[in-house]
Design a protein around this motif. Structure first.
Motif, PDB file in Angstrom:
ATOM      1  N   HIS A  80      43.592  44.477  44.493  1.00 57.10           N
ATOM      2  CA  HIS A  80      44.631  44.519  45.525  1.00 57.10           C
ATOM      3  C   HIS A  80      44.018  44.479  46.922  1.00 57.10           C
ATOM      4  CE1 HIS A  80      47.956  45.346  42.711  1.00 57.10           C
ATOM      5  NE2 HIS A  80      47.051  46.035  42.033  1.00 57.10           N
ATOM      6  N   GLY A  81      42.997  43.632  47.071  1.00 56.72           N
ATOM      7  CA  GLY A  81      42.329  43.491  48.351  1.00 56.72           C
ATOM      8  C   GLY A  81      42.615  42.150  49.001  1.00 56.72           C
ATOM      9  N   VAL A  82      41.708  41.727  49.889  1.00 57.65           N
ATOM     10  CA  VAL A  82      41.900  40.483  50.642  1.00 57.65           C
ATOM     11  C   VAL A  82      40.652  39.603  50.592  1.00 57.65           C
ATOM     12  CG1 VAL A  82      43.634  41.460  52.190  1.00 57.65           C
ATOM     13  CG2 VAL A  82      41.212  41.645  52.797  1.00 57.65           C
ATOM     14  N   VAL A  83      39.883  39.736  49.513  1.00 56.65           N
ATOM     15  CA  VAL A  83      38.650  38.949  49.359  1.00 56.65           C
ATOM     16  C   VAL A  83      38.902  37.754  48.456  1.00 56.65           C
ATOM     17  CG1 VAL A  83      36.281  38.960  48.472  1.00 56.65           C
ATOM     18  CG2 VAL A  83      37.143  40.919  49.764  1.00 56.65           C
ATOM     19  N   THR A  84      38.417  36.593  48.869  1.00 55.85           N
ATOM     20  CA  THR A  84      38.501  35.370  48.078  1.00 55.85           C
ATOM     21  C   THR A  84      37.090  34.890  47.753  1.00 55.85           C
ATOM     22  OG1 THR A  84      40.552  34.724  49.198  1.00 55.85           O
ATOM     23  CG2 THR A  84      39.370  32.997  48.019  1.00 55.85           C
ATOM     24  N   LEU A  85      36.844  34.553  46.503  1.00 59.46           N
ATOM     25  CA  LEU A  85      35.556  34.000  46.088  1.00 59.46           C
ATOM     26  C   LEU A  85      35.630  32.484  46.122  1.00 59.46           C
ATOM     27  CD1 LEU A  85      34.642  36.218  42.983  1.00 59.46           C
ATOM     28  CD2 LEU A  85      33.981  36.542  45.382  1.00 59.46           C
ATOM     29  N   PHE A  86      34.665  31.863  46.791  1.00 57.78           N
ATOM     30  CA  PHE A  86      34.596  30.414  46.862  1.00 57.78           C
ATOM     31  C   PHE A  86      33.531  29.892  45.913  1.00 57.78           C
ATOM     32  CE2 PHE A  86      36.660  31.672  50.728  1.00 57.78           C
ATOM     33  CZ  PHE A  86      37.607  30.673  50.929  1.00 57.78           C
ATOM     34  N   GLU A  87      33.890  28.884  45.153  1.00 59.72           N
ATOM     35  CA  GLU A  87      33.008  28.264  44.159  1.00 59.72           C
ATOM     36  C   GLU A  87      32.393  29.315  43.233  1.00 59.72           C
ATOM     37  OE1 GLU A  87      33.154  25.062  44.138  1.00 59.72           O
ATOM     38  OE2 GLU A  87      34.111  24.856  46.106  1.00 59.72           O
ATOM     39  N   PRO A  88      33.207  30.156  42.614  1.00 53.15           N
ATOM     40  CA  PRO A  88      32.667  31.211  41.744  1.00 53.15           C
ATOM     41  C   PRO A  88      32.060  30.631  40.475  1.00 53.15           C
ATOM     42  CG  PRO A  88      35.037  31.095  41.517  1.00 53.15           C
ATOM     43  CD  PRO A  88      34.678  30.157  42.628  1.00 53.15           C
ATOM     44  N   GLU A  89      31.081  31.337  39.973  1.00 47.92           N
ATOM     45  CA  GLU A  89      30.436  30.934  38.726  1.00 47.92           C
ATOM     46  C   GLU A  89      31.380  31.163  37.552  1.00 47.92           C
ATOM     47  OE1 GLU A  89      27.489  29.544  38.229  1.00 47.92           O
ATOM     48  OE2 GLU A  89      27.042  29.512  40.380  1.00 47.92           O
ATOM     49  N   THR A  90      31.361  30.258  36.606  1.00 50.73           N
ATOM     50  CA  THR A  90      32.167  30.429  35.399  1.00 50.73           C
ATOM     51  C   THR A  90      31.585  31.562  34.566  1.00 50.73           C
ATOM     52  OG1 THR A  90      32.710  28.088  35.371  1.00 50.73           O
ATOM     53  CG2 THR A  90      33.046  29.301  33.313  1.00 50.73           C
ATOM     54  N   GLY A  98      32.562  40.334  36.915  1.00 50.63           N
ATOM     55  CA  GLY A  98      31.494  40.987  37.652  1.00 50.63           C
ATOM     56  C   GLY A  98      31.806  41.282  39.107  1.00 50.63           C
ATOM     57  N   ARG A  99      32.636  40.461  39.749  1.00 42.57           N
ATOM     58  CA  ARG A  99      32.848  40.616  41.184  1.00 42.57           C
ATOM     59  C   ARG A  99      34.304  40.966  41.487  1.00 42.57           C
ATOM     60  NH1 ARG A  99      30.123  35.814  44.522  1.00 42.57           N
ATOM     61  NH2 ARG A  99      30.706  37.252  46.192  1.00 42.57           N
ATOM     62  N   GLU A 100      34.484  41.815  42.498  1.00 39.30           N
ATOM     63  CA  GLU A 100      35.823  42.202  42.915  1.00 39.30           C
ATOM     64  C   GLU A 100      36.375  41.171  43.890  1.00 39.30           C
ATOM     65  OE1 GLU A 100      35.689  46.081  44.602  1.00 39.30           O
ATOM     66  OE2 GLU A 100      35.409  47.090  42.662  1.00 39.30           O
ATOM     67  N   ALA A 101      37.572  40.703  43.648  1.00 36.16           N
ATOM     68  CA  ALA A 101      38.245  39.752  44.533  1.00 36.16           C
ATOM     69  C   ALA A 101      39.673  39.579  44.048  1.00 36.16           C
ATOM     70  CB  ALA A 101      37.524  38.410  44.560  1.00 36.16           C
ATOM     71  N   GLY A 143      49.742  41.478  45.182  1.00 32.46           N
ATOM     72  CA  GLY A 143      50.678  42.565  44.952  1.00 32.46           C
ATOM     73  C   GLY A 143      51.280  42.980  46.282  1.00 32.46           C
ATOM     74  N   TRP A 144      52.112  44.022  46.259  1.00 32.80           N
ATOM     75  CA  TRP A 144      52.747  44.430  47.519  1.00 32.80           C
ATOM     76  C   TRP A 144      51.716  44.900  48.530  1.00 32.80           C
ATOM     77  CZ3 TRP A 144      52.708  49.139  49.950  1.00 32.80           C
ATOM     78  CH2 TRP A 144      52.336  50.262  49.196  1.00 32.80           C
ATOM     79  N   LYS A 145      50.627  45.474  48.064  1.00 33.68           N
ATOM     80  CA  LYS A 145      49.587  45.909  48.999  1.00 33.68           C
ATOM     81  C   LYS A 145      48.899  44.710  49.645  1.00 33.68           C
ATOM     82  CE  LYS A 145      48.720  50.287  46.627  1.00 33.68           C
ATOM     83  NZ  LYS A 145      47.732  51.120  45.886  1.00 33.68           N
ATOM     84  N   GLY A 146      48.748  43.630  48.865  1.00 35.76           N
ATOM     85  CA  GLY A 146      48.198  42.411  49.440  1.00 35.76           C
ATOM     86  C   GLY A 146      49.130  41.818  50.474  1.00 35.76           C
ATOM     87  N   ASN A 147      50.431  41.817  50.163  1.00 35.18           N
ATOM     88  CA  ASN A 147      51.424  41.354  51.134  1.00 35.18           C
ATOM     89  C   ASN A 147      51.402  42.232  52.387  1.00 35.18           C
ATOM     90  OD1 ASN A 147      53.545  40.195  48.616  1.00 35.18           O
ATOM     91  ND2 ASN A 147      53.061  38.959  50.394  1.00 35.18           N
ATOM     92  N   LEU A 154      46.078  35.207  55.213  1.00 34.43           N
ATOM     93  CA  LEU A 154      44.640  35.299  55.454  1.00 34.43           C
ATOM     94  C   LEU A 154      43.854  34.385  54.512  1.00 34.43           C
ATOM     95  CD1 LEU A 154      44.313  39.164  55.892  1.00 34.43           C
ATOM     96  CD2 LEU A 154      44.230  37.427  57.699  1.00 34.43           C
ATOM     97  N   ALA A 155      44.266  34.345  53.237  1.00 33.94           N
ATOM     98  CA  ALA A 155      43.550  33.533  52.253  1.00 33.94           C
ATOM     99  C   ALA A 155      43.654  32.052  52.572  1.00 33.94           C
ATOM    100  CB  ALA A 155      44.081  33.815  50.853  1.00 33.94           C
ATOM    101  N   VAL A 156      44.849  31.599  52.951  1.00 33.30           N
ATOM    102  CA  VAL A 156      45.024  30.184  53.293  1.00 33.30           C
ATOM    103  C   VAL A 156      44.207  29.837  54.527  1.00 33.30           C
ATOM    104  CG1 VAL A 156      46.681  28.469  54.116  1.00 33.30           C
ATOM    105  CG2 VAL A 156      47.257  29.939  52.175  1.00 33.30           C
ATOM    106  N   GLU A 157      44.202  30.707  55.516  1.00 38.01           N
ATOM    107  CA  GLU A 157      43.417  30.447  56.729  1.00 38.01           C
ATOM    108  C   GLU A 157      41.929  30.366  56.413  1.00 38.01           C
ATOM    109  OE1 GLU A 157      46.456  32.544  59.966  1.00 38.01           O
ATOM    110  OE2 GLU A 157      44.635  33.586  59.328  1.00 38.01           O
ATOM    111  N   GLU A 158      41.453  31.257  55.563  1.00 42.44           N
ATOM    112  CA  GLU A 158      40.037  31.229  55.184  1.00 42.44           C
ATOM    113  C   GLU A 158      39.718  29.988  54.352  1.00 42.44           C
ATOM    114  OE1 GLU A 158      36.630  34.214  53.311  1.00 42.44           O
ATOM    115  OE2 GLU A 158      38.760  34.575  52.863  1.00 42.44           O
ATOM    116  N   PHE A 159      40.616  29.623  53.461  1.00 47.35           N
ATOM    117  CA  PHE A 159      40.470  28.431  52.629  1.00 47.35           C
ATOM    118  C   PHE A 159      40.333  27.191  53.517  1.00 47.35           C
ATOM    119  CE2 PHE A 159      42.661  25.074  50.051  1.00 47.35           C
ATOM    120  CZ  PHE A 159      41.861  25.102  48.910  1.00 47.35           C
TER     121      PHE A 159
END
Length: 270
Positions: A80-90, A98-101, A143-147, A154-159
């Motif tokens: 329920h955070g605001v982190v996005t992983l780019f090109e994550p490993e399968t 393994g990673r929180e996002a 989730g509501w906390k993300g909203n 934020l995710a679209v802007e970072e993307f």
């Protein structure tokens, strides 16, 4: 293994596949936890035998991968955070990501094709995003906390910044999730505050999370006509979807987006 899938295709965008998983109907009187045989997350079905539950969940993920004809799945530990992983490993069928996002993003490359970015929900909103030429995709768990923290925007802007894409060239779809008539917040002032009053109905004490997410995506620059919504409320349709508000011991359903390979059969069996 039987699976229920709701496919989606972005109008005018080729080479991108999407699917939203549905739960199998429970027998009359059964709890959602008793449908843990199709959950995509270990520990959510209330099983006493944890090892057996983990093995079952891994088999469920393999069945989902094979049903969609994917080469692998990618996921993160959602917090329920605001982190996005780019090109994550399968991490195919890994027991614990393994990673929180709460977001995953990928661009087209041979090794990325037919690998599903997977979000798991049970009332929260899955949001899938694609560029108009089918070259870049993103999957969000909001989730509501993300909203509350503005994560869809934020995710679209970072993307867009990461891949140097204009937001006006993106499309987004919000999947089945908690609807505006069932998202009750009796402590609105403490949990949300007056900045969100326009999305809150004081008569029903419910938040319109669907409209809030649409507005956040629009503020990020995605044209309103490119923002789609699958208006199925998970709480109201608890026989068809896992719903945390209906049963806190429920499982999780998956929402996936992937880059199709050249010559891919685009038919999904449902």
């Amino acid at each position: 293994m039987a699976l229920r899938l709701l496919p989606f295709r972005f109008p005018g965008i080729a080479g991108v596949g999407c699917a939203f998983q549905m739960a199998l109907p429970a027998r009359p009187g059964a709890s959602q936890a008793e449908r843990g045989n199709i959950s995509l997350e270990a520990g959510s079905g209330g099983a006493a035998d944890v090892e057996a539950e983990v093995a079952r969940v891994m088999a469920n993920r393999a069945a989902l991968r094979d049903e969609l004809g994917l080469r692998g799945l990618v996921e993160a530990r959602q917090v329920h955070g605001v982190v996005t992983l780019f090109e994550p490993e399968t991490q195919e069928l890994c027991r614990v990501p393994g990673r929180e996002a709460d977001g995953l993003a990928a661009s087209r490359a041979p090794e990325r094709e037919m690998t599903g970015l997977m979000i798991k929900t049970a009332d929260c909103q899955p949001v899938l995003v694609a560029h108009k030429d089918g070259s870049h995709i993103m999957a969000l768990h909001s989730g509501w906390k993300g909203n509350r923290r503005g994560y869809p925007r934020l995710a679209v802007e970072e993307f867009c910044e990461h891949y140097r894409l204009p937001a006006r060239e993106l499309s987004a779809v919000r999947g089945p999730s908690l609807g505006p008539g069932r998202a009750e917040f009796t402590r609105f002032r403490q949990e949300w505050g007056e900045d969100f009053a326009a999305f809150f109905d004081t008569r029903t004490m419910c938040m319109d999370l669907w409209r809030l997410t649409r507005e956040q995506l629009r503020r990020a620059g995605i044209p309103h006509e490119r923002i789609y919504g699958i208006d199925l409320c998970t709480r109201s349709l608890a026989r068809d979807f896992f719903s945390y508000r209906a049963d806190r011991g429920c499982g999780r359903q998956a929402s996936l987006i992937w880059l199709e390979g050249t010559g891919t059969d685009q038919t999904i069996n449902i």
